[in-house]
Every structure is written in C-alpha cells, then in structure tokens.
Design a protein around this motif. Structure first.
Motif, PDB file in Angstrom:
ATOM      1  N   ARG A 289      41.269  49.067  43.980  1.00 17.41           N
ATOM      2  CA  ARG A 289      42.160  49.203  42.812  1.00 17.41           C
ATOM      3  C   ARG A 289      43.443  49.926  43.198  1.00 17.41           C
ATOM      4  NH1 ARG A 289      42.678  53.395  39.690  1.00 17.41           N
ATOM      5  NH2 ARG A 289      40.650  54.271  40.210  1.00 17.41           N
TER       6      ARG A 289
ATOM      7  N   TYR B 151      43.334  41.257  40.212  1.00 24.09           N
ATOM      8  CA  TYR B 151      41.949  41.008  39.805  1.00 24.09           C
ATOM      9  C   TYR B 151      41.446  39.658  40.310  1.00 24.09           C
ATOM     10  CZ  TYR B 151      37.840  40.079  37.022  1.00 24.09           C
ATOM     11  OH  TYR B 151      36.568  39.746  36.638  1.00 24.09           O
TER      12      TYR B 151
ATOM     13  N   GLU C 130      37.820  39.204  42.189  1.00 30.47           N
ATOM     14  CA  GLU C 130      36.820  38.905  41.150  1.00 30.47           C
ATOM     15  C   GLU C 130      35.433  38.651  41.734  1.00 30.47           C
ATOM     16  OE1 GLU C 130      36.270  35.973  37.304  1.00 30.47           O
ATOM     17  OE2 GLU C 130      37.898  35.593  38.707  1.00 30.47           O
TER      18      GLU C 130
ATOM     19  N   ARG D 173      33.589  45.461  36.965  1.00 26.98           N
ATOM     20  CA  ARG D 173      34.942  45.146  36.461  1.00 26.98           C
ATOM     21  C   ARG D 173      35.574  46.375  35.823  1.00 26.98           C
ATOM     22  NH1 ARG D 173      32.027  40.475  33.836  1.00 26.98           N
ATOM     23  NH2 ARG D 173      32.038  38.847  35.422  1.00 26.98           N
TER      24      ARG D 173
ATOM     25  N   PHE E 268      36.851  48.664  38.453  1.00 29.91           N
ATOM     26  CA  PHE E 268      38.129  48.186  38.984  1.00 29.91           C
ATOM     27  C   PHE E 268      39.270  48.543  38.033  1.00 29.91           C
ATOM     28  CE2 PHE E 268      41.328  44.786  39.629  1.00 29.91           C
ATOM     29  CZ  PHE E 268      41.671  45.088  40.942  1.00 29.91           C
ATOM     30  N   ALA E 269      38.981  48.567  36.737  1.00 28.90           N
ATOM     31  CA  ALA E 269      39.991  48.945  35.746  1.00 28.90           C
ATOM     32  C   ALA E 269      40.162  50.469  35.679  1.00 28.90           C
ATOM     33  CB  ALA E 269      39.607  48.396  34.372  1.00 28.90           C
TER      34      ALA E 269
END
Length: 134
Positions: free
Chosen positions: A52, A58, A62, A108, A111-112
């Motif tokens: 990140r 993304y 993914e 996910r 990653f955010a």
C-alpha cells in the motif's frame, strides 16, 4: 440469503488453491516462508502495508490480496476446525461457534489501511484479548 451454501470440500477448493499459490509465490519470488501459523500473519499484514505504501494500484494487486486473505482464512480453518463456505462468488470461513469471517475482504481492508489479518485470526480463534480488552 437466496444462494445455496456449499461446504468443504467444494467451497474450499478455490480459497485453498489461492492460499497455496500465495505461499508458493512469496517463497519463490520474495524468499518469504509462510507456515500457516497465526504468527505468520504479522508478516502478511506488514507485506500488505508495504504494498500500500509503495502506491500499487488495487487492480495490480487484487489477486495477491485475494491469495493473502485466503491464506489467513486457511490459518483460521487449520487452528479451529472451521470450514470454508461459498455463495454468490464470495468465500467465507465459518468457525465452529457458527460465526462467519471474511478474510479475503479483510485483506482488501488491510490494503485500504483499515484492517488486520492477524487481528481477524485472533478474534476468530479466540486467542488473545478480545475486542475492547486492555
């Protein structure tokens, strides 16, 4: 839910393969060994954080995130006797206490910048202090 649930082994087929692919890729490409232990999820969380911070889009990561989330799910499955469940193209882990966990989505969220596979595993396995504990 209107979709029929599938239980292991059919629901486990894809996430188990995704996890194994992530383990093999990291071992061969990054020389990182993952052993399906809860402790290894510290390393996985750090790797996602590094990806990140490097600014990877993304779309480019993914499938890596899906594999790392599936890996975390397999850690929970192996530690608790949980099962993979699938429906509508999504995959979850159902622990023996009946709770559903979504480690792929948690990857996910990591990653955010708003998630932790290590903490998901801790909560799902009941090890360590629970939410709100000091």
């Amino acid at each position: 839910m209107t979709t029929q649930q599938e239980t292991r082994p059919s629901a486990a087929t894809k996430p188990v393969r995704w996890a194994a692919d992530a383990v093999a890729t990291l071992r061969e490409g990054a020389r990182v060994r993952l052993d399906y232990s809860a402790q290894s999820l510290w390393r996985v969380d750090r790797m996602i954080d590094e990806i990140r911070r490097e600014g990877a889009p993304y779309a480019a990561v993914e499938s890596v995130l899906r594999g790392l989330g599936a890996y975390a799910g397999e850690v929970v499955v192996r530690q608790t006797g949980a099962e993979w469940w699938a429906g509508g193209g999504d995959h979850w882990v159902r622990t023996p206490d009946g709770k559903l966990w979504d480690p792929i989505d948690e990857a996910r969220r990591c990653f955010a910048g708003d998630g932790s596979l290590r903490l998901l595993c801790r909560d799902a396995t009941g090890s360590g202090p629970g939410p709100g504990s000091v």
